[in-house]
Design a protein around this motif. Structure first.
Motif, PDB file in Angstrom:
ATOM      1  N   VAL A   1       0.831  -1.198   0.000  1.00 42.87           N
ATOM      2  CA  VAL A   1       0.000   0.000   0.000  1.00 42.87           C
ATOM      3  C   VAL A   1       0.871   1.255   0.000  1.00 42.87           C
ATOM      4  CG1 VAL A   1      -1.681   1.310   1.332  1.00 42.87           C
ATOM      5  CG2 VAL A   1      -1.926  -1.158   1.119  1.00 42.87           C
ATOM      6  N   ALA A   2       1.977   1.249   0.742  1.00 43.75           N
ATOM      7  CA  ALA A   2       2.874   2.410   0.788  1.00 43.75           C
ATOM      8  C   ALA A   2       3.493   2.683  -0.572  1.00 43.75           C
ATOM      9  CB  ALA A   2       3.954   2.188   1.845  1.00 43.75           C
ATOM     10  N   ASN A   3       3.860   1.623  -1.294  1.00 47.84           N
ATOM     11  CA  ASN A   3       4.429   1.823  -2.638  1.00 47.84           C
ATOM     12  C   ASN A   3       3.394   2.410  -3.584  1.00 47.84           C
ATOM     13  OD1 ASN A   3       6.910   0.778  -1.841  1.00 47.84           O
ATOM     14  ND2 ASN A   3       6.308  -1.338  -2.332  1.00 47.84           N
ATOM     15  N   THR A   4       2.132   2.020  -3.413  1.00 47.45           N
ATOM     16  CA  THR A   4       1.083   2.558  -4.281  1.00 47.45           C
ATOM     17  C   THR A   4       0.841   4.043  -3.995  1.00 47.45           C
ATOM     18  OG1 THR A   4       0.033   0.380  -4.304  1.00 47.45           O
ATOM     19  CG2 THR A   4      -1.310   2.262  -4.986  1.00 47.45           C
ATOM     20  N   VAL A   5       0.936   4.438  -2.727  1.00 47.61           N
ATOM     21  CA  VAL A   5       0.618   5.814  -2.342  1.00 47.61           C
ATOM     22  C   VAL A   5       1.838   6.721  -2.437  1.00 47.61           C
ATOM     23  CG1 VAL A   5      -0.267   7.225  -0.435  1.00 47.61           C
ATOM     24  CG2 VAL A   5      -1.205   4.971  -0.826  1.00 47.61           C
ATOM     25  N   ALA A   6       3.028   6.157  -2.595  1.00 47.96           N
ATOM     26  CA  ALA A   6       4.252   6.960  -2.586  1.00 47.96           C
ATOM     27  C   ALA A   6       4.226   8.090  -3.618  1.00 47.96           C
ATOM     28  CB  ALA A   6       5.468   6.058  -2.804  1.00 47.96           C
ATOM     29  N   PRO A   7       3.795   7.871  -4.888  1.00 45.18           N
ATOM     30  CA  PRO A   7       3.757   9.008  -5.838  1.00 45.18           C
ATOM     31  C   PRO A   7       2.832  10.133  -5.376  1.00 45.18           C
ATOM     32  CG  PRO A   7       3.598   6.919  -6.992  1.00 45.18           C
ATOM     33  CD  PRO A   7       3.455   6.586  -5.535  1.00 45.18           C
ATOM     34  N   LEU A   8       1.676   9.773  -4.776  1.00 39.75           N
ATOM     35  CA  LEU A   8       0.760  10.816  -4.292  1.00 39.75           C
ATOM     36  C   LEU A   8       1.375  11.608  -3.136  1.00 39.75           C
ATOM     37  CD1 LEU A   8      -2.030  12.103  -4.417  1.00 39.75           C
ATOM     38  CD2 LEU A   8      -2.874  10.306  -2.901  1.00 39.75           C
ATOM     39  N   ALA A   9       2.142  10.912  -2.254  1.00 39.37           N
ATOM     40  CA  ALA A   9       2.810  11.614  -1.159  1.00 39.37           C
ATOM     41  C   ALA A   9       3.879  12.553  -1.690  1.00 39.37           C
ATOM     42  CB  ALA A   9       3.415  10.600  -0.194  1.00 39.37           C
ATOM     43  N   ALA A  10       4.647  12.085  -2.688  1.00 41.77           N
ATOM     44  CA  ALA A  10       5.701  12.926  -3.250  1.00 41.77           C
ATOM     45  C   ALA A  10       5.120  14.117  -4.001  1.00 41.77           C
ATOM     46  CB  ALA A  10       6.585  12.089  -4.177  1.00 41.77           C
ATOM     47  N   GLN A  11       3.938  13.956  -4.567  1.00 45.49           N
ATOM     48  CA  GLN A  11       3.314  15.041  -5.322  1.00 45.49           C
ATOM     49  C   GLN A  11       3.081  16.277  -4.454  1.00 45.49           C
ATOM     50  OE1 GLN A  11      -0.291  13.827  -7.256  1.00 45.49           O
ATOM     51  NE2 GLN A  11      -0.803  15.880  -7.957  1.00 45.49           N
ATOM     52  N   ASN A  12       2.740  16.087  -3.157  1.00 47.14           N
ATOM     53  CA  ASN A  12       2.522  17.214  -2.230  1.00 47.14           C
ATOM     54  C   ASN A  12       3.732  17.478  -1.331  1.00 47.14           C
ATOM     55  OD1 ASN A  12      -0.029  17.686  -3.190  1.00 47.14           O
ATOM     56  ND2 ASN A  12      -1.087  16.602  -1.536  1.00 47.14           N
ATOM     57  N   GLY A  13       4.877  16.877  -1.647  1.00 48.54           N
ATOM     58  CA  GLY A  13       6.086  17.134  -0.872  1.00 48.54           C
ATOM     59  C   GLY A  13       6.073  16.512   0.513  1.00 48.54           C
ATOM     60  N   ASN A  14       5.366  15.382   0.671  1.00 44.01           N
ATOM     61  CA  ASN A  14       5.279  14.724   1.974  1.00 44.01           C
ATOM     62  C   ASN A  14       6.277  13.579   2.072  1.00 44.01           C
ATOM     63  OD1 ASN A  14       3.036  16.329   2.827  1.00 44.01           O
ATOM     64  ND2 ASN A  14       1.688  15.064   1.550  1.00 44.01           N
ATOM     65  N   ARG A  15       6.673  13.272   3.314  1.00 42.95           N
ATOM     66  CA  ARG A  15       7.573  12.156   3.569  1.00 42.95           C
ATOM     67  C   ARG A  15       6.780  11.050   4.263  1.00 42.95           C
ATOM     68  NH1 ARG A  15      12.603  12.987   7.505  1.00 42.95           N
ATOM     69  NH2 ARG A  15      10.816  13.286   8.913  1.00 42.95           N
ATOM     70  N   LEU A  16       6.794   9.845   3.631  1.00 44.07           N
ATOM     71  CA  LEU A  16       6.032   8.699   4.122  1.00 44.07           C
ATOM     72  C   LEU A  16       6.966   7.753   4.865  1.00 44.07           C
ATOM     73  CD1 LEU A  16       3.374   7.097   4.239  1.00 44.07           C
ATOM     74  CD2 LEU A  16       3.979   6.085   2.021  1.00 44.07           C
ATOM     75  N   THR A  17       6.596   7.424   6.130  1.00 48.27           N
ATOM     76  CA  THR A  17       7.425   6.542   6.970  1.00 48.27           C
ATOM     77  C   THR A  17       6.570   5.377   7.446  1.00 48.27           C
ATOM     78  OG1 THR A  17       8.678   8.461   7.729  1.00 48.27           O
ATOM     79  CG2 THR A  17       8.918   6.425   8.993  1.00 48.27           C
ATOM     80  N   ILE A  18       7.148   4.156   7.390  1.00 49.75           N
ATOM     81  CA  ILE A  18       6.444   2.935   7.790  1.00 49.75           C
ATOM     82  C   ILE A  18       7.178   2.327   8.987  1.00 49.75           C
ATOM     83  CG2 ILE A  18       5.551   0.693   7.084  1.00 49.75           C
ATOM     84  CD1 ILE A  18       4.349   3.019   5.571  1.00 49.75           C
ATOM     85  N   HIS A  19       6.451   2.030  10.069  1.00 48.25           N
ATOM     86  CA  HIS A  19       6.984   1.324  11.237  1.00 48.25           C
ATOM     87  C   HIS A  19       6.114   0.100  11.471  1.00 48.25           C
ATOM     88  CE1 HIS A  19       9.702   4.576  12.253  1.00 48.25           C
ATOM     89  NE2 HIS A  19       8.679   5.451  12.213  1.00 48.25           N
ATOM     90  N   CYS A  20       6.653  -1.067  11.123  1.00 48.54           N
ATOM     91  CA  CYS A  20       5.913  -2.317  11.301  1.00 48.54           C
ATOM     92  C   CYS A  20       6.620  -3.150  12.373  1.00 48.54           C
ATOM     93  CB  CYS A  20       5.822  -3.084   9.983  1.00 48.54           C
ATOM     94  SG  CYS A  20       4.715  -4.516  10.046  1.00 48.54           S
ATOM     95  N   GLU A  21       5.883  -3.527  13.392  1.00 42.79           N
ATOM     96  CA  GLU A  21       6.455  -4.274  14.513  1.00 42.79           C
ATOM     97  C   GLU A  21       6.982  -5.629  14.033  1.00 42.79           C
ATOM     98  OE1 GLU A  21       3.926  -6.059  17.770  1.00 42.79           O
ATOM     99  OE2 GLU A  21       4.643  -4.252  18.786  1.00 42.79           O
ATOM    100  N   PRO A  22       8.210  -5.998  14.381  1.00 44.67           N
ATOM    101  CA  PRO A  22       8.756  -7.287  13.923  1.00 44.67           C
ATOM    102  C   PRO A  22       7.999  -8.465  14.555  1.00 44.67           C
ATOM    103  CG  PRO A  22      10.199  -6.274  15.544  1.00 44.67           C
ATOM    104  CD  PRO A  22       9.156  -5.254  15.212  1.00 44.67           C
TER     105      PRO A  22
END
Length: 542
Positions: A380-401
């Motif tokens: 899902v993050a890879n799909t939304v990454a272009p939309l985040a970059a379009q508005n100059g946002n930084r996307l961070t993922i924290h998934c518990e191991p």
């Protein structure tokens, strides 16, 4: 403990008006009699005391005038008659005549225990002295040489100035005063008590005539309180004021009876109207439910008919776009791109409406399987990454191991996460979007918690309360900046509830928003068929 039955019992035991009035007048008359007797006795005793003191002074002066010869010659025999005559006066207990040196010439009677000592004044005592105790008065008068009368003219010429020879003393008891005070007090008290008895008998007659109709009226009111509605008071007996009260009571009971009859009629009419309106509302409700169900079933069944032509338009537009792109026709390429964007937007809108209709019609089914949470979140993050970059946002993922496998519908879960991340990217510019995945323990249940936090525009409390409603948008003004149908969050919440979880929101205007999605690792079918699980308590516990 007070009970409803104990209050009327205490009210009945309270003294009635007649007893209270009689008691008040009795106390007042008795007090008035006592005060009157005491005041009269005090005034009479004061006058009697003044008279006795004046009488004692006069007796003492007379004795002093008759004691001159006895003191001149130093022989008490010359004053025996005068002393004896003085003792004949009532309450005179003691008589004494003594010279300047304190020698007694004559002493008769019995002196009291409080008798003061003989007072000697070498300078001479010129006035009559009175000493008072609890039991008696003590009068002391000076005796002079100057006397009146033809017998003593020679002595008066030899002694032109009066000369102090000695003293005459009398003790006058208070028995007469005490007897007078007692008799006056008892007389006044007897008269006052007699008058009080007469007044009380008259008062008893008056209060009986006054309170009898009041008691009857109170009894009638008690009958009404017990449920008897046909009780009426007598308007002809008793004082005028009581008759007025009885008349008012009767008119009040008539008004109550008339009101009860009107209420019974209104109740009958109201029940008929309620039955009629209930039947009408039931018919309207059934028609509305049928219309809503028919609409939802129509939209759900029209999924293929609506999507197929639109997919064809988008597909042929993409083919034409590739062909004209190779030919270098930029104008036609731009127009085709607009057609494709509009078609995709329309397809997204149709998909949301059809999903909502399927959920309402009960035709939405979940394809439940095991889900690798971290892999799905990365996708899902890879799909939304272009939309985040379009508005100059930084996307961070924290998934518990070592996060467990989730039992859910992966397509619907991905749709929910895409919706949350798309909204975060749309309402945030040059900010940060953080996705956190962890395991949350709530009692005996383990929950997968997905948190999407942004630093965007945020929302007020009023906006947050209605955000998950159908077709509701954060900015609904005609000049709104952000687009959307207002169905994404409503559908996402319903998907979560179908999977046994829920979505919550925390937001502050100007600081950003945090959407929290919680799903159970193992689905509970019984809970899915009931109301959605409330996971707010789990968040508080964590």
């Amino acid at each position: 403990m007070n009970t409803p039955e104990s209050k009327p019992t205490r009210a009945r035991r309270r003294p009635n008006f007649r007893h209270q009035l009689t008691l008040a007048f009795t106390v007042g008359i008795v007090c008035l009699a006592l005060v009157s007797a005491l005041a009269t006795s005090w005034l009479a005793s004061t006058r009697t005391r003044d008279n006795l003191i004046e009488q004692g002074k006069q007796i003492t002066r007379n004795l002093a005038r008759q004691s001159t010869l006895a003191l001149l010659y130093g022989d008490g025999a010359n004053a025996q008659d005068a002393v004896q005559g003085t003792l004949e006066f009532p309450d005179v207990h003691y008589v004494a005549i003594y010279d300047l040196e304190g020698r007694l010439l004559v002493e008769k009677g019995h002196a009291g225990p409080n008798h003061p000592p003989h007072r000697l004044d070498t300078a001479g005592e010129t006035t009559l002295r009175v000493v008072e105790t609890d039991d008696a008065w003590y009068f002391t008068a000076p005796v002079y040489t100057l006397v009146s009368g033809d017998l003593f003219d020679d002595l008066a010429q030899d002694n032109p100035q009066p000369e102090l020879l000695g003293y005459a003393e009398i003790e006058l008891g208070k028995e007469a005063l005490n007897r007078t005070i007692a008799s006056i007090f008892l007389g006044n008290l007897t008269i006052s008590i007699g008058l009080a008895v007469i007044l009380l008998l008259l008062l008893r007659h008056i209060t009986s005539r006054l309170t009898r109709p009041l008691n009857t009226l109170a009894h009638n009111m008690g009958e009404v309180e017990s449920g008897h509605r046909f009780v009426r008071a007598d308007e002809q007996s008793g004082p005028r004021e009581v008759n007025v009260i009885a008349h008012t009571f009767n008119r009040l009971m008539d008004a109550i009876d008339e009101r009860d009859r009107a209420l019974r009629q209104q109740n009958v009419l109201l029940e008929q109207r309620v039955l009629e309106r209930t039947a009408e509302l039931a018919i309207a409700r059934d028609e509305a439910l049928l219309a809503s169900k028919t609409k939802s079933e129509f939209l759900a069944n029209m999924s293929h008919e609506l999507r197929t032509p639109l997919n064809a338009i988008i597909g042929y537009s993409e083919l034409l776009l590739d062909e004209f792109s190779e030919g270098g026709d930029e104008t036609t390429t731009a127009d085709l791109q607009r057609i494709i964007d509009a078609g995709r937007h329309l397809l997204s809108l149709i998909n949301d409406i059809l999903d909502l209709s399927k959920i309402e019609a009960g035709k939405m089914e979940l394809a439940v399987s095991d889900v690798d949470i971290c892999a799905l979140v990365d996708e899902v993050a890879n799909t939304v990454a272009p939309l985040a970059a379009q508005n100059g946002n930084r996307l961070t993922i924290h998934c518990e191991p070592d996060i467990p496998i989730l039992n859910a519908d992966p397509m619907r879960l991905k749709q929910v996460l895409l919706n949350l991340l798309s909204n975060a990217c749309k309402f945030t510019e040059n900010g940060q979007i953080v996705v956190t995945v962890r395991t949350l323990h709530w009692g005996d249940h383990a929950l997968a918690e997905f948190s999407v936090r942004d630093t965007g525009i945020g929302m007020s409390h009023a906006q947050s309360q209605k955000l998950f409603q159908d077709f509701m948008q954060v900015d609904s003004s005609p000049t709104r900046k952000y687009g959307g149908t207002g169905l994404g969050l409503a559908i996402s919440r319903r998907f979560c509830q179908m999977m046994g979880g829920d979505i919550s929101l925390e937001s502050t205007p100007g600081e950003g928003s945090t959407f929290t999605l919680r799903l159970p690792y193992q689905r509970d079918e019984e809970r899915n068929e009931g109301r959605p699980a409330n996971t707010d308590a789990a968040a508080d516990e964590a």
